[in-house]
Scaffold this active site. Structure first.
Site, PDB file in Angstrom:
ATOM      1  N   GLY A  88       6.085  83.127 -32.897  1.00 21.89           N
ATOM      2  CA  GLY A  88       6.937  81.987 -32.560  1.00 21.89           C
ATOM      3  C   GLY A  88       6.493  80.777 -33.349  1.00 21.89           C
ATOM      4  O   GLY A  88       5.751  80.904 -34.331  1.00 21.89           O
ATOM      5  N   GLY A  91       2.607  80.357 -33.684  1.00 23.41           N
ATOM      6  CA  GLY A  91       1.897  81.254 -34.600  1.00 23.41           C
ATOM      7  C   GLY A  91       2.033  82.691 -34.145  1.00 23.41           C
ATOM      8  O   GLY A  91       2.767  82.980 -33.192  1.00 23.41           O
ATOM      9  N   ASP A 209      10.980  73.788 -21.958  1.00 29.40           N
ATOM     10  CA  ASP A 209      11.373  74.734 -23.019  1.00 29.40           C
ATOM     11  C   ASP A 209      11.800  76.067 -22.403  1.00 29.40           C
ATOM     12  O   ASP A 209      11.390  77.134 -22.839  1.00 29.40           O
ATOM     13  CB  ASP A 209      10.207  74.925 -24.006  1.00 29.40           C
ATOM     14  CG  ASP A 209      10.694  75.465 -25.352  1.00 29.40           C
ATOM     15  OD1 ASP A 209      11.908  75.392 -25.619  1.00 29.40           O
ATOM     16  OD2 ASP A 209       9.855  75.962 -26.127  1.00 29.40           O
TER      17      ASP A 209
HETATM   18  N1  LIG Z   1       1.435  87.410 -22.757  1.00 29.90           N
HETATM   19  C1  LIG Z   1       2.192  88.134 -23.574  1.00 29.90           C
HETATM   20  N2  LIG Z   1       2.314  89.468 -23.415  1.00 29.90           N
HETATM   21  C2  LIG Z   1       3.077  90.209 -24.243  1.00 29.90           C
HETATM   22  N3  LIG Z   1       3.775  89.684 -25.280  1.00 29.90           N
HETATM   23  C3  LIG Z   1       3.699  88.369 -25.493  1.00 29.90           C
HETATM   24  C4  LIG Z   1       2.899  87.522 -24.669  1.00 29.90           C
HETATM   25  N4  LIG Z   1       3.019  86.243 -25.115  1.00 29.90           N
HETATM   26  C5  LIG Z   1       3.863  86.293 -26.164  1.00 29.90           C
HETATM   27  N5  LIG Z   1       4.272  87.556 -26.414  1.00 29.90           N
HETATM   28  C6  LIG Z   1       5.194  87.985 -27.462  1.00 29.90           C
HETATM   29  O1  LIG Z   1       4.840  87.353 -28.676  1.00 29.90           O
HETATM   30  C7  LIG Z   1       5.999  86.925 -29.357  1.00 29.90           C
HETATM   31  C8  LIG Z   1       5.876  85.477 -29.784  1.00 29.90           C
HETATM   32  O2  LIG Z   1       5.853  84.674 -28.625  1.00 29.90           O
HETATM   33  P1  LIG Z   1       5.801  83.099 -28.684  1.00 29.90           P
HETATM   34  O3  LIG Z   1       5.859  82.631 -27.282  1.00 29.90           O
HETATM   35  O4  LIG Z   1       4.670  82.661 -29.517  1.00 29.90           O
HETATM   36  O5  LIG Z   1       7.087  82.702 -29.488  1.00 29.90           O
HETATM   37  P2  LIG Z   1       8.588  82.658 -29.056  1.00 29.90           P
HETATM   38  O6  LIG Z   1       8.698  82.332 -27.597  1.00 29.90           O
HETATM   39  O7  LIG Z   1       9.204  83.935 -29.484  1.00 29.90           O
HETATM   40  O8  LIG Z   1       9.155  81.465 -29.909  1.00 29.90           O
HETATM   41  P3  LIG Z   1       9.036  79.894 -29.616  1.00 29.90           P
HETATM   42  O9  LIG Z   1       8.026  79.378 -30.554  1.00 29.90           O
HETATM   43  O10 LIG Z   1      10.400  79.399 -29.894  1.00 29.90           O
HETATM   44  O11 LIG Z   1       8.635  79.712 -28.187  1.00 29.90           O
HETATM   45  C9  LIG Z   1       7.197  87.201 -28.465  1.00 29.90           C
HETATM   46  O12 LIG Z   1       7.835  88.363 -28.920  1.00 29.90           O
HETATM   47  C10 LIG Z   1       6.594  87.455 -27.125  1.00 29.90           C
HETATM   48  O13 LIG Z   1       7.314  88.414 -26.398  1.00 29.90           O
END
Ligand SMILES: Nc1ncnc2c1ncn2[C@@H]1O[C@H](COP(=O)(O)OP(=O)(O)OP(=O)(O)O)[C@@H](O)[C@H]1O
Ligand SMILES: [Mg+2]
Length: 462
Positions: A88, A91, A209
């Site tokens: 995301g 990172g 968010d």
């Molecule tokens: N605790 C977790 N367990 C399993 N997967 C996770 C976890 N946290 C994040 N992910 C996975 O990692 C990926 C990136 O998540 P992240 O929250 O960094 O970005 P995002 O929500 O996709 O984008 P944004 O920056 O717009 O919030 C996603 O596909 C998410 O499902």
């Protein structure tokens, strides 16, 4: 000095010397702690927890583990592409496994390790905000922060691993099996409970968010809110709102917040309405590949939510009519209220929780009867059986379909791979916007709201 003593009482281990720190920390939740510490306590340069101070000596959360970079490298196989979960604005995120070989006394469990991209759009402040909020808030519908790493310029966060990843992928992935109606309501209810908890705190928290990619799904589809980097303390005392820079994600931010920078818990309620609409329609909040009048989901669908005869037209075709008509009407009416242009007309999240609870009970008029919900067995890897939420009747068919999906994905039709072997982000998805002007200029045209002169004056007060 008073603040120092208060902080010492709240986070005793933060003030212990590095060598004396016990890696297995006492858990301190909001029931046992005094007043919750806010980000401004840390942003104040005079505070002993100032961001300018060495965090490892001063920070936060006697319930959090402080990991070394070497430990996190070890558990993620050197942040290898085989451990990569997604990426995301903050990172990349990697899967790892903690046990007492990593640190004596640690509970054996899979974890998600989120690494700050030092060239990215987010930074140290979001990392710190995440620790300040998630280090102190605990609820079954919030993702659990296990610890963090702060070494040289590296900033990482370690969370419990949530087996099914995020709702965005489950709802919109090209070849995914449709989420059944009651599963969608269960997800909405869990996420609503998470927001209601934040809003109901003595010092309310505005999440800011709320969107499908920030709702993680456990093996039994329990929703867990993740990503607190943009969270903000709500208004206190007689204040009706907090004034901030406009941040959030295109398609989800409330119109009055975009126009004025005035943030209230009702801004989260609006974003919740957008996600509820996505769950009902199976369509993304914004999608440039749709016909122009349908590109913004709220603008297109909200007027239709009022008319019960038109609801069938907007319901997700992947549901194949297998939903409660009464439940769909109630959910549509709830989404309509959450998406009101007048913040005061929106329901509170407590009211939303009650309504969704009632909708979950409406099972009788679902064609072919309610789906059979199979609770995954403990320790079972849900990735091995993506069909376990589906009815027994359809399971064989589903397994077939999944084989096909896997084949397509292997061939590279399902997701494109980038240089480093990591999957690219979906080209239609909305990313968090961390620049006020970007979000404002993109959205203000579409809102048909009067210009708010106040907005420009308030832009830099975050
Ligand atoms: N605790 C977790 N367990 C399993 N997967 C996770 C976890 N946290 C994040 N992910 C996975 O990692 C990926 C990136 O998540 P992240 O929250 O960094 O970005 P995002 O929500 O996709 O984008 P944004 O920056 O717009 O919030 C996603 O596909 C998410 O499902
Ligand atoms: Mg996220």
């Amino acid at each position: 000095m008073a603040l120092h003593n208060k902080l010492r009482a709240i986070f005793p281990s933060c003030f212990a010397s590095k060598s004396k720190r016990n890696p297995k920390r006492r858990v301190c939740n909001q029931h046992s702690c005094a007043r919750r510490l806010s980000v401004s306590d840390i942003s104040d340069p005079g505070s002993p927890l100032s961001v300018n101070n060495d965090l490892s000596n001063s920070l936060i959360g006697s319930n959090l583990h402080i990991f070394t970079l070497a430990e996190l490298k070890l558990i993620t196989h050197d942040f290898s592409s085989s451990s990569f979960l997604g990426e995301g604005g903050f990172g990349p995120v990697y899967k790892g496994f903690l046990d007492d070989r990593t640190r004596p006394g640690l509970k054996a469990q899979p974890v998600a390790v989120k690494m700050l991209d030092l060239d990215g759009t987010q930074g140290y402040r979001e990392w710190l905000t995440e620790i300040v909020f998630l280090g102190q808030l605990r609820h079954p519908n919030l993702v659990k922060l296990i610890g963090y790493c702060c070494e040289d310029e590296h900033r990482l966060l370690v969370y419990e691993y949530i087996a099914r990843g995020n709702l965005e992928n489950q709802l919109f992935r090209r070849y995914s099996i449709s989420l059944p109606w009651l599963t969608r309501i269960k997800i909405a209810l869990g996420a609503a409970r998470g927001l209601a908890f934040l809003h109901g705190e003595e010092k309310p928290v505005i999440y800011r968010d709320f969107k499908t990619s920030n709702i993680l799904l456990d093996s039994d589809y329990t929703a867990k809110l993740s990503d607190f980097g943009l969270a903000k303390d709500g208004p206190e005392g007689d204040d009706t709102h907090v004034t901030t820079r406009v941040m959030g994600t295109h398609g989800y931010a409330a119109p009055e917040y975009i126009m004025t920078g005035h943030l209230t818990t009702m801004s989260d309620v609006y974003s919740f309405g957008v996600v509820l609409l996505e769950l009902l329609t199976g369509k993304r909040a914004t999608d440039k590949s749709r016909p122009s009048r349908e590109q913004n989901l709220v603008e297109w669908a909200r007027p239709l939510l009022k008319d019960f005869h038109k609801i069938d037209k907007i319901m997700d075709q992947k549901l194949d009519g297998q939903y409660s008509t009464e439940g769909a009407r109630k959910a549509a009416s709830l989404a309509y209220q959450c998406l009101s242009h007048h913040a005061k007309c929106r329901p509170t999240m407590d009211k939303v929780v009650k309504t969704l609870d009632n909708i979950l009970d409406l099972k009788k008029d679902i064609p072919f009867g309610p789906f059979v919900y199979i609770v995954p067995k403990e320790g079972k890897n849900v990735d091995d059986d993506h069909g376990d939420h589906l009815s027994l009747k359809t399971k064989g068919h589903v397994k077939e379909k999944f084989k096909k999906v896997e084949e397509l994905e292997k061939k590279g039709n399902g997701c494109k791979c980038s240089r480093n072997g990591h999957r690219n982000k979906h080209k239609n998805r909305s990313r968090a916007v961390y620049s006020d002007t970007a979000l404002y200029t993109t959205l203000k045209k579409g809102l048909n709201l009067p210009e708010a002169k106040e907005f420009n004056q308030n832009m830099h007060k975050d």
